[in-house]
Motif scaffolding. Structure first.
Motif, PDB file in Angstrom:
ATOM      1  N   VAL A   1     -39.759 -32.829   3.458  1.00 20.64           N
ATOM      2  CA  VAL A   1     -41.113 -33.190   3.884  1.00 20.64           C
ATOM      3  C   VAL A   1     -41.559 -32.272   5.011  1.00 20.64           C
ATOM      4  O   VAL A   1     -40.906 -32.209   6.055  1.00 20.64           O
ATOM      5  CB  VAL A   1     -41.150 -34.672   4.352  1.00 20.64           C
ATOM      6  N   GLN A   2     -42.670 -31.584   4.808  1.00 20.77           N
ATOM      7  CA  GLN A   2     -43.216 -30.712   5.833  1.00 20.77           C
ATOM      8  C   GLN A   2     -44.126 -31.453   6.791  1.00 20.77           C
ATOM      9  O   GLN A   2     -44.129 -31.200   7.991  1.00 20.77           O
ATOM     10  CB  GLN A   2     -43.979 -29.550   5.186  1.00 20.77           C
ATOM     11  N   GLN A   3     -44.952 -32.374   6.236  1.00 20.46           N
ATOM     12  CA  GLN A   3     -45.892 -33.152   7.043  1.00 20.46           C
ATOM     13  C   GLN A   3     -45.898 -34.591   6.551  1.00 20.46           C
ATOM     14  O   GLN A   3     -45.681 -34.839   5.367  1.00 20.46           O
ATOM     15  CB  GLN A   3     -47.310 -32.604   6.922  1.00 20.46           C
ATOM     16  N   ALA A   4     -46.186 -35.515   7.474  1.00 21.98           N
ATOM     17  CA  ALA A   4     -46.220 -36.924   7.092  1.00 21.98           C
ATOM     18  C   ALA A   4     -47.067 -37.730   8.059  1.00 21.98           C
ATOM     19  O   ALA A   4     -47.291 -37.331   9.205  1.00 21.98           O
ATOM     20  CB  ALA A   4     -44.802 -37.503   7.066  1.00 21.98           C
ATOM     21  N   THR A   5     -47.512 -38.857   7.561  1.00 22.12           N
ATOM     22  CA  THR A   5     -48.074 -39.904   8.411  1.00 22.12           C
ATOM     23  C   THR A   5     -46.891 -40.708   8.923  1.00 22.12           C
ATOM     24  O   THR A   5     -46.019 -41.099   8.140  1.00 22.12           O
ATOM     25  CB  THR A   5     -49.008 -40.820   7.593  1.00 22.12           C
ATOM     26  N   LEU A   6     -46.831 -40.949  10.231  1.00 19.03           N
ATOM     27  CA  LEU A   6     -45.761 -41.769  10.800  1.00 19.03           C
ATOM     28  C   LEU A   6     -46.325 -43.136  11.131  1.00 19.03           C
ATOM     29  O   LEU A   6     -47.346 -43.251  11.817  1.00 19.03           O
ATOM     30  CB  LEU A   6     -45.197 -41.122  12.059  1.00 19.03           C
ATOM     31  N   VAL A   7     -45.642 -44.171  10.639  1.00 22.71           N
ATOM     32  CA  VAL A   7     -46.033 -45.554  10.887  1.00 22.71           C
ATOM     33  C   VAL A   7     -44.886 -46.210  11.645  1.00 22.71           C
ATOM     34  O   VAL A   7     -43.771 -46.289  11.133  1.00 22.71           O
ATOM     35  CB  VAL A   7     -46.291 -46.315   9.565  1.00 22.71           C
ATOM     36  N   GLY A   8     -45.161 -46.653  12.872  1.00 20.05           N
ATOM     37  CA  GLY A   8     -44.104 -47.238  13.687  1.00 20.05           C
ATOM     38  C   GLY A   8     -44.421 -48.655  14.100  1.00 20.05           C
ATOM     39  O   GLY A   8     -45.579 -49.011  14.333  1.00 20.05           O
ATOM     40  N   HIS A   9     -43.358 -49.461  14.187  1.00 27.11           N
ATOM     41  CA  HIS A   9     -43.479 -50.827  14.690  1.00 27.11           C
ATOM     42  C   HIS A   9     -42.613 -50.960  15.940  1.00 27.11           C
ATOM     43  O   HIS A   9     -41.456 -50.535  15.951  1.00 27.11           O
ATOM     44  CB  HIS A   9     -43.010 -51.836  13.638  1.00 27.11           C
ATOM     45  N   SER A  10     -43.174 -51.556  16.971  1.00 30.42           N
ATOM     46  CA  SER A  10     -42.446 -51.829  18.209  1.00 30.42           C
ATOM     47  C   SER A  10     -41.844 -50.525  18.751  1.00 30.42           C
ATOM     48  O   SER A  10     -42.568 -49.576  19.004  1.00 30.42           O
ATOM     49  CB  SER A  10     -41.402 -52.922  17.960  1.00 30.42           C
ATOM     50  N   MET A  11     -40.524 -50.463  18.910  1.00 30.19           N
ATOM     51  CA  MET A  11     -39.915 -49.236  19.396  1.00 30.19           C
ATOM     52  C   MET A  11     -40.192 -48.065  18.457  1.00 30.19           C
ATOM     53  O   MET A  11     -40.231 -46.908  18.888  1.00 30.19           O
ATOM     54  CB  MET A  11     -38.409 -49.401  19.588  1.00 30.19           C
ATOM     55  N   GLY A  12     -40.434 -48.351  17.191  1.00 25.63           N
ATOM     56  CA  GLY A  12     -40.792 -47.304  16.239  1.00 25.63           C
ATOM     57  C   GLY A  12     -42.075 -46.587  16.615  1.00 25.63           C
ATOM     58  O   GLY A  12     -42.261 -45.415  16.281  1.00 25.63           O
ATOM     59  N   THR A  13     -42.979 -47.269  17.340  1.00 25.23           N
ATOM     60  CA  THR A  13     -44.198 -46.596  17.793  1.00 25.23           C
ATOM     61  C   THR A  13     -43.855 -45.515  18.817  1.00 25.23           C
ATOM     62  O   THR A  13     -44.459 -44.443  18.804  1.00 25.23           O
ATOM     63  CB  THR A  13     -45.223 -47.575  18.402  1.00 25.23           C
ATOM     64  N   LEU A  14     -42.907 -45.809  19.695  1.00 27.03           N
ATOM     65  CA  LEU A  14     -42.494 -44.813  20.693  1.00 27.03           C
ATOM     66  C   LEU A  14     -41.833 -43.616  20.023  1.00 27.03           C
ATOM     67  O   LEU A  14     -42.060 -42.466  20.420  1.00 27.03           O
ATOM     68  CB  LEU A  14     -41.547 -45.445  21.708  1.00 27.03           C
ATOM     69  N   ILE A  15     -41.038 -43.889  18.994  1.00 25.92           N
ATOM     70  CA  ILE A  15     -40.384 -42.813  18.245  1.00 25.92           C
ATOM     71  C   ILE A  15     -41.432 -41.954  17.553  1.00 25.92           C
ATOM     72  O   ILE A  15     -41.375 -40.726  17.593  1.00 25.92           O
ATOM     73  CB  ILE A  15     -39.382 -43.405  17.239  1.00 25.92           C
ATOM     74  N   ALA A  16     -42.418 -42.593  16.924  1.00 23.94           N
ATOM     75  CA  ALA A  16     -43.487 -41.860  16.233  1.00 23.94           C
ATOM     76  C   ALA A  16     -44.283 -41.002  17.215  1.00 23.94           C
ATOM     77  O   ALA A  16     -44.572 -39.832  16.929  1.00 23.94           O
ATOM     78  CB  ALA A  16     -44.403 -42.833  15.497  1.00 23.94           C
ATOM     79  N   LEU A  17     -44.632 -41.569  18.365  1.00 24.11           N
ATOM     80  CA  LEU A  17     -45.367 -40.807  19.376  1.00 24.11           C
ATOM     81  C   LEU A  17     -44.559 -39.604  19.860  1.00 24.11           C
ATOM     82  O   LEU A  17     -45.096 -38.500  20.011  1.00 24.11           O
ATOM     83  CB  LEU A  17     -45.727 -41.704  20.558  1.00 24.11           C
ATOM     84  N   GLU A  18     -43.291 -39.808  20.113  1.00 30.90           N
ATOM     85  CA  GLU A  18     -42.444 -38.714  20.593  1.00 30.90           C
ATOM     86  C   GLU A  18     -42.275 -37.643  19.516  1.00 30.90           C
ATOM     87  O   GLU A  18     -42.323 -36.448  19.814  1.00 30.90           O
ATOM     88  CB  GLU A  18     -41.077 -39.245  21.036  1.00 30.90           C
ATOM     89  N   ALA A  19     -42.098 -38.051  18.264  1.00 28.30           N
ATOM     90  CA  ALA A  19     -41.973 -37.082  17.176  1.00 28.30           C
ATOM     91  C   ALA A  19     -43.256 -36.263  17.056  1.00 28.30           C
ATOM     92  O   ALA A  19     -43.207 -35.041  16.879  1.00 28.30           O
ATOM     93  CB  ALA A  19     -41.652 -37.784  15.864  1.00 28.30           C
ATOM     94  N   ALA A  20     -44.412 -36.922  17.178  1.00 32.06           N
ATOM     95  CA  ALA A  20     -45.690 -36.219  17.105  1.00 32.06           C
ATOM     96  C   ALA A  20     -45.858 -35.248  18.265  1.00 32.06           C
ATOM     97  O   ALA A  20     -46.401 -34.151  18.096  1.00 32.06           O
ATOM     98  CB  ALA A  20     -46.843 -37.219  17.076  1.00 32.06           C
ATOM     99  N   ALA A  21     -45.385 -35.635  19.443  1.00 37.79           N
ATOM    100  CA  ALA A  21     -45.470 -34.749  20.600  1.00 37.79           C
ATOM    101  C   ALA A  21     -44.551 -33.533  20.439  1.00 37.79           C
ATOM    102  O   ALA A  21     -44.897 -32.428  20.859  1.00 37.79           O
ATOM    103  CB  ALA A  21     -45.106 -35.508  21.881  1.00 37.79           C
ATOM    104  N   ARG A  22     -43.403 -33.741  19.824  1.00 37.31           N
ATOM    105  CA  ARG A  22     -42.434 -32.655  19.651  1.00 37.31           C
ATOM    106  C   ARG A  22     -42.808 -31.711  18.511  1.00 37.31           C
ATOM    107  O   ARG A  22     -42.458 -30.530  18.560  1.00 37.31           O
ATOM    108  CB  ARG A  22     -41.045 -33.228  19.411  1.00 37.31           C
TER     109      ARG A  22
END
Length: 120
Positions: free
Chosen positions: A88-109
């Motif tokens: 997968v080259q690009q994706a929509t990230l959907v996070g719940h609870s701590m998963g939101t922090l993971i999604a935000l950090e992945a998007a920042a990186r």
């Protein structure tokens, strides 16, 4: 679907369809102490409506091997590595609870790899 991610076996539920990395992809990221099963209905809907789906189990959760990772930053890196392992080259990230922090950090990186964020 089983993948090798950072030298350990990882599991991602694909919504009941064979995973196709050429489709627009949605990656579902669970919260602390959960697994992919919290995303079953949403993942299944997306998979049956034209999306590639990866509802992942983080290391040490559900069917993914290894000890739980120690930080949101490590989990973001792992999530991006899982996307790479799945082709997968690009994706929509959907996070719940701590998963939101993971999604935000992945998007920042790796902002070029994240097309949308859904934070629950």
């Amino acid at each position: 679907m089983k993948l090798d991610v950072q030298g350990r076996q990882a599991y991602a539920y694909t919504g009941g369809k064979a995973f196709d990395p050429s489709l627009a992809c949605v990656v579902f990221i669970h919260g602390a102490l959960h697994d992919h099963s919290g995303w079953t209905l949403l993942a299944r809907w997306c998979a049956h409506h034209g999306y590639g789906v990866l509802a992942l189990n983080q290391p040490g959760h559900g069917r993914s091997a290894g000890p739980p990772l120690p930080s949101v930053e490590a989990l973001a890196d792992w999530t991006l590595a899982l996307m790479t392992a799945a082709g997968v080259q690009q994706a929509t990230l959907v996070g719940h609870s701590m998963g939101t922090l993971i999604a935000l950090e992945a998007a920042a990186r790796a902002p070029e790899r994240v097309t949308r964020l859904v934070l629950l």
